[in-house]
Motif scaffolding. Structure first.
Motif, PDB file in Angstrom:
ATOM      1  N   ALA A  96      46.564  67.609  68.895  1.00  0.00           N
ATOM      2  CA  ALA A  96      47.054  68.966  69.154  1.00  0.00           C
ATOM      3  C   ALA A  96      47.714  69.547  67.913  1.00  0.00           C
ATOM      4  N   LEU A  97      48.461  68.704  67.216  1.00  0.00           N
ATOM      5  CA  LEU A  97      49.146  69.161  66.009  1.00  0.00           C
ATOM      6  C   LEU A  97      48.141  69.584  64.943  1.00  0.00           C
ATOM      7  N   SER A  98      47.044  68.852  64.832  1.00  0.00           N
ATOM      8  CA  SER A  98      46.041  69.174  63.817  1.00  0.00           C
ATOM      9  C   SER A  98      45.401  70.540  64.067  1.00  0.00           C
ATOM     10  N   ARG A  99      45.349  70.935  65.323  1.00  0.00           N
ATOM     11  CA  ARG A  99      44.779  72.260  65.632  1.00  0.00           C
ATOM     12  C   ARG A  99      45.710  73.378  65.177  1.00  0.00           C
ATOM     13  N   GLU A 100      46.984  73.060  65.059  1.00  0.00           N
ATOM     14  CA  GLU A 100      47.947  74.047  64.587  1.00  0.00           C
ATOM     15  C   GLU A 100      48.032  74.071  63.057  1.00  0.00           C
ATOM     16  N   THR A 101      47.979  72.892  62.453  1.00  0.00           N
ATOM     17  CA  THR A 101      48.238  72.782  61.019  1.00  0.00           C
ATOM     18  C   THR A 101      46.980  72.699  60.170  1.00  0.00           C
ATOM     19  N   GLY A 102      45.841  72.342  60.799  1.00  0.00           N
ATOM     20  CA  GLY A 102      44.662  72.003  60.029  1.00  0.00           C
ATOM     21  C   GLY A 102      44.772  70.564  59.561  1.00  0.00           C
ATOM     22  N   ALA A 103      43.641  69.971  59.221  1.00  0.00           N
ATOM     23  CA  ALA A 103      43.626  68.553  58.854  1.00  0.00           C
ATOM     24  C   ALA A 103      44.514  68.266  57.651  1.00  0.00           C
ATOM     25  N   ASN A 104      44.553  69.177  56.674  1.00  0.00           N
ATOM     26  CA  ASN A 104      45.315  68.918  55.457  1.00  0.00           C
ATOM     27  C   ASN A 104      46.820  69.050  55.649  1.00  0.00           C
ATOM     28  N   GLY A 105      47.239  69.677  56.724  1.00  0.00           N
ATOM     29  CA  GLY A 105      48.670  69.819  56.968  1.00  0.00           C
ATOM     30  C   GLY A 105      49.225  68.822  57.953  1.00  0.00           C
ATOM     31  N   LEU A 106      48.393  67.893  58.428  1.00  0.00           N
ATOM     32  CA  LEU A 106      48.810  67.004  59.509  1.00  0.00           C
ATOM     33  C   LEU A 106      49.902  66.047  59.081  1.00  0.00           C
ATOM     34  N   LEU A 107      49.794  65.454  57.897  1.00  0.00           N
ATOM     35  CA  LEU A 107      50.776  64.455  57.489  1.00  0.00           C
ATOM     36  C   LEU A 107      52.162  65.068  57.346  1.00  0.00           C
ATOM     37  N   ALA A 108      52.253  66.239  56.741  1.00  0.00           N
ATOM     38  CA  ALA A 108      53.561  66.885  56.574  1.00  0.00           C
ATOM     39  C   ALA A 108      54.167  67.254  57.926  1.00  0.00           C
ATOM     40  N   ALA A 109      53.341  67.729  58.848  1.00  0.00           N
ATOM     41  CA  ALA A 109      53.842  68.088  60.174  1.00  0.00           C
ATOM     42  C   ALA A 109      54.273  66.841  60.936  1.00  0.00           C
ATOM     43  N   PHE A 110      53.526  65.748  60.783  1.00  0.00           N
ATOM     44  CA  PHE A 110      53.911  64.483  61.399  1.00  0.00           C
ATOM     45  C   PHE A 110      55.279  64.037  60.891  1.00  0.00           C
ATOM     46  N   ASN A 111      55.484  64.072  59.594  1.00  0.00           N
ATOM     47  CA  ASN A 111      56.777  63.655  59.030  1.00  0.00           C
ATOM     48  C   ASN A 111      57.916  64.524  59.544  1.00  0.00           C
ATOM     49  N   GLU A 112      57.648  65.804  59.742  1.00  0.00           N
ATOM     50  CA  GLU A 112      58.682  66.680  60.288  1.00  0.00           C
ATOM     51  C   GLU A 112      59.076  66.216  61.690  1.00  0.00           C
ATOM     52  N   GLY A 113      58.089  65.848  62.507  1.00  0.00           N
ATOM     53  CA  GLY A 113      58.382  65.341  63.845  1.00  0.00           C
ATOM     54  C   GLY A 113      59.074  63.996  63.830  1.00  0.00           C
ATOM     55  N   GLN A 114      58.801  63.208  62.804  1.00  0.00           N
ATOM     56  CA  GLN A 114      59.406  61.882  62.699  1.00  0.00           C
ATOM     57  C   GLN A 114      60.902  61.929  62.392  1.00  0.00           C
ATOM     58  N   LYS A 115      61.380  63.062  61.946  1.00  0.00           N
ATOM     59  CA  LYS A 115      62.806  63.161  61.638  1.00  0.00           C
ATOM     60  C   LYS A 115      63.660  62.877  62.870  1.00  0.00           C
ATOM     61  N   GLU A 116      63.192  63.295  64.037  1.00  0.00           N
ATOM     62  CA  GLU A 116      63.967  63.063  65.257  1.00  0.00           C
ATOM     63  C   GLU A 116      63.999  61.572  65.587  1.00  0.00           C
ATOM     64  N   GLN A 117      62.884  60.881  65.424  1.00  0.00           N
ATOM     65  CA  GLN A 117      62.903  59.443  65.665  1.00  0.00           C
ATOM     66  C   GLN A 117      63.845  58.744  64.691  1.00  0.00           C
ATOM     67  N   TYR A 118      63.819  59.156  63.445  1.00  0.00           N
ATOM     68  CA  TYR A 118      64.717  58.577  62.445  1.00  0.00           C
ATOM     69  C   TYR A 118      66.178  58.734  62.870  1.00  0.00           C
ATOM     70  N   ARG A 119      66.533  59.944  63.292  1.00  0.00           N
ATOM     71  CA  ARG A 119      67.924  60.193  63.682  1.00  0.00           C
ATOM     72  C   ARG A 119      68.325  59.347  64.888  1.00  0.00           C
ATOM     73  N   LEU A 120      67.413  59.202  65.836  1.00  0.00           N
ATOM     74  CA  LEU A 120      67.722  58.407  67.021  1.00  0.00           C
ATOM     75  C   LEU A 120      67.824  56.925  66.692  1.00  0.00           C
ATOM     76  N   LEU A 121      66.921  56.421  65.862  1.00  0.00           N
ATOM     77  CA  LEU A 121      66.942  55.005  65.507  1.00  0.00           C
ATOM     78  C   LEU A 121      68.188  54.631  64.731  1.00  0.00           C
ATOM     79  N   PHE A 122      68.585  55.526  63.839  1.00  0.00           N
ATOM     80  CA  PHE A 122      69.726  55.216  62.983  1.00  0.00           C
ATOM     81  C   PHE A 122      70.983  55.977  63.374  1.00  0.00           C
ATOM     82  N   LYS A 123      70.912  56.585  64.595  1.00  0.00           N
ATOM     83  CA  LYS A 123      72.076  57.246  65.168  1.00  0.00           C
ATOM     84  C   LYS A 123      72.655  58.282  64.203  1.00  0.00           C
ATOM     85  N   LYS A 124      71.785  59.120  63.706  1.00  0.00           N
ATOM     86  CA  LYS A 124      72.200  60.213  62.831  1.00  0.00           C
ATOM     87  C   LYS A 124      72.403  61.482  63.643  1.00  0.00           C
ATOM     88  N   PRO A 125      73.284  62.354  63.195  1.00  0.00           N
ATOM     89  CA  PRO A 125      73.520  63.617  63.935  1.00  0.00           C
ATOM     90  C   PRO A 125      72.317  64.529  63.850  1.00  0.00           C
TER      91      PRO A 125
END
Length: 296
Positions: free
Chosen positions: A267-296
């Protein structure tokens, strides 16, 4: 045989069951010693690393046909496994109350789930064994030069330390799914088609790139991405989404309380195009990072 670490953050990346800061290891995607710092870039996927094996990773521009093939092949099998388990009410009850069972009963449940998964997937059962001497909580042991069913290994001593009552079940389903991927990879009926083609590239990348992969990259290899999805969806559904999967792969392999992917790459690739997928994925990963390491 090469020992393959399943990767989980506070988990088993190499696989070892521990806290994110303890994931360094010869065969594991190690997290930086500075991972507790705000948004450590070493946690996130890097295009230059994935470009070394572009057919192996789920965020590369070439990934879209493989992502589609995974969805079409995997989802019906997840549902089939859920259905056969639900046909055994005692087993379903034991899965939901797994953390309250004694060790002998837990092992019986694991063995039965393993049997049903192998049957539903139509695979030659890999060896399944408990090994309290191995490093980490779980392994899928495989050899690409002598392909077979592989070995599914769980370490009860390490799993006993994990506060997640569903960890053993999640790992068992995940590692057994790796055997199905491996067998598909070398099945001549599948040839060079996806998803077999992508799984093979991912298994090969684990062998050649393991020292270079961080958490998000390791979990984004097609075989890990799909096996995390498979186990998280099956155990999540059976537990009414009570199972905690925060460290079981990236958000692209995890589901919310309504059974929706936290990061849906297709679904994300349909929004960003194939070339924008990795950057959009990393943006979504920020929330997992904060939760794993208990960041605000």
């Amino acid at each position: 045989m090469r020992r393959h670490p399943i990767a989980f953050l506070s988990i088993l990346l190499l696989i070892g069951c521990g806290h994110p800061s303890s994931l360094a290891g010869k065969d594991s995607p190690a997290l930086s010693a500075h991972a507790a710092e705000a948004l450590d870039p070493k946690f996130f996927a890097r295009q230059d690393v994935q470009a070394l094996r572009p057919g192996a990773f789920s965020q590369m521009p070439q990934a879209l046909p493989m992502l589609d093939a995974i969805q079409r092949e995997s989802q019906p099998r997840r549902q089939a496994l859920i259905q056969v388990i639900r046909q055994e009410p005692d087993l379903l009850g034991d899965i939901r109350g797994f953390g309250r069972l004694g060790r002998d009963r837990q092992y019986a449940v694991l063995k039965r789930v393993f049997e049903l998964e192998c049957r539903v997937l139509g695979i030659t059962p890999p060896e399944f064994a408990l090994d309290s001497t191995m490093r980490g909580a779980a392994y899928f042991d495989f050899d690409l030069t002598k392909p077979g069913a592989g070995r599914v290994l769980l370490n009860p001593a390490e799993l006993a330390k994990d506060p997640n009552p569903y960890a053993a079940l999640l790992l068992l389903v995940h590692e057994t799914r790796h055997s199905a991927q491996l067998q598909m990879t070398f099945d001549p009926r599948h040839g060079g088609e996806n998803p077999a083609k992508g799984y093979r590239a991912a298994f090969e990348a684990q062998k050649t790139l393991s020292e270079r992969l961080n958490f998000s990259e390791f979990c984004s290899l097609f075989n890990e991405y799909e096996a995390f999805q498979f186990a998280n969806y099956v155990i999540g559904t059976l537990s009414d989404w009570e199972a905690n999967t925060l460290d079981m792969g990236c958000f692209s392999s995890q589901y919310d309380g309504h059974g929706q992917l936290r990061i849906d790459l297709l679904a994300l690739s349909r929004e960003t195009g194939a070339n924008g997928l990795l950057a959009a994925f990393n943006e979504g990963q920020k929330e997992q990072y904060r939760l794993l390491f208990k960041k605000p």
